[in-house]
Scaffold this motif. Structure first.
Motif, PDB file in Angstrom:
ATOM      1  N   UNK A 141       0.638  -1.576   0.347  1.00  0.00           N
ATOM      2  CA  UNK A 141       0.233  -0.130   0.183  1.00  0.00           C
ATOM      3  C   UNK A 141       0.910   1.299   0.145  1.00  0.00           C
ATOM      4  N   UNK A 142       2.133   0.951   0.740  1.00  0.00           N
ATOM      5  CA  UNK A 142       2.518   2.672   0.248  1.00  0.00           C
ATOM      6  C   UNK A 142       3.441   2.558  -0.083  1.00  0.00           C
ATOM      7  N   UNK A 143       4.317   1.667  -1.400  1.00  0.00           N
ATOM      8  CA  UNK A 143       4.858   1.910  -2.341  1.00  0.00           C
ATOM      9  C   UNK A 143       3.873   2.086  -3.789  1.00  0.00           C
ATOM     10  N   UNK A 144       1.996   2.028  -3.346  1.00  0.00           N
ATOM     11  CA  UNK A 144       0.734   2.714  -4.163  1.00  0.00           C
ATOM     12  C   UNK A 144       1.178   4.123  -3.294  1.00  0.00           C
ATOM     13  N   UNK A 145       1.310   4.650  -2.548  1.00  0.00           N
ATOM     14  CA  UNK A 145       0.521   5.755  -1.960  1.00  0.00           C
ATOM     15  C   UNK A 145       2.006   6.773  -2.782  1.00  0.00           C
ATOM     16  N   UNK A 146       3.167   5.925  -2.375  1.00  0.00           N
ATOM     17  CA  UNK A 146       4.141   7.139  -2.826  1.00  0.00           C
ATOM     18  C   UNK A 146       4.514   7.285  -4.441  1.00  0.00           C
ATOM     19  N   UNK A 147       3.503   6.138  -5.132  1.00  0.00           N
ATOM     20  CA  UNK A 147       3.569   7.146  -6.939  1.00  0.00           C
ATOM     21  C   UNK A 147       2.429   8.011  -6.949  1.00  0.00           C
TER      22      UNK A 147
ATOM     23  N   UNK B 223       1.297  -1.304  -9.032  1.00  0.00           N
ATOM     24  CA  UNK B 223       2.528  -0.567  -8.943  1.00  0.00           C
ATOM     25  C   UNK B 223       3.127  -1.154 -10.531  1.00  0.00           C
ATOM     26  N   UNK B 224       3.376  -2.688 -11.108  1.00  0.00           N
ATOM     27  CA  UNK B 224       4.071  -2.794 -11.942  1.00  0.00           C
ATOM     28  C   UNK B 224       2.903  -2.372 -13.047  1.00  0.00           C
ATOM     29  N   UNK B 225       2.312  -2.068 -13.609  1.00  0.00           N
ATOM     30  CA  UNK B 225       1.526  -1.052 -14.463  1.00  0.00           C
ATOM     31  C   UNK B 225       1.651   0.233 -14.840  1.00  0.00           C
ATOM     32  N   UNK B 226       1.713   0.906 -13.683  1.00  0.00           N
ATOM     33  CA  UNK B 226       2.850   2.246 -13.709  1.00  0.00           C
ATOM     34  C   UNK B 226       3.799   2.573 -14.350  1.00  0.00           C
TER      35      UNK B 226
END
Length: 132
Positions: free
Chosen positions: A72-78, A127-130
């Motif tokens: 979740x943190x990874x997505x929020x970082x994006x 994350x991978x798609x982004x």
């Protein structure tokens, strides 16, 4: 010393995790309803809460809570880096991950035996798609 066997430590973790999850949920709902661009403070607050939850889960060796919080943190970082827009679909996946973390926290002693693969895969895919 195994902190996971200390009832007071577990109670404190559950209480703090519940507070962090409420912060994340509030931020996600704000983002979902903002429509007009992203408030960096809202994103930062949700990110910070996810980071704190991840770090504490790591300290106490709650692997599934740590893993989902980290994803979740990874997505929020994006969101923070404006590499990804917080659209309804992404917010829904984050909220689903948060619901799973809530389930893990409510059943803290069995949390590492609960299947998190569906939520983990969805967050990883975002994350991978982004990044592609």
């Amino acid at each position: 010393m195994d902190f996971r066997e200390d009832k007071e430590v577990l109670e404190t973790f559950v209480e703090e995790a519940t507070d962090r999850m409420a912060e994340i949920e509030s931020g996600l709902l704000d983002l979902e309803h903002s429509g007009q661009g992203v408030d960096p403070e809202v994103v930062h607050g949700a990110f910070r809460a996810a980071h704190s939850l991840k770090a504490t889960a790591n300290l106490l060796n709650f692997k599934h809570i740590e893993s989902l919080s980290h994803k979740m943190e990874n997505v929020l970082e994006m969101f923070r880096n404006q590499a990804l827009a917080p659209d309804g679909l992404v917010i829904a996946v984050l909220l689903e991950g948060l619901d799973k973390i809530q389930e893990l926290v409510e059943n803290i002693e069995q949390s590492d035996s609960v299947d998190i693969s569906s939520q983990a895969e969805k967050l990883t895919r975002i994350v991978q798609k982004s990044e592609a």
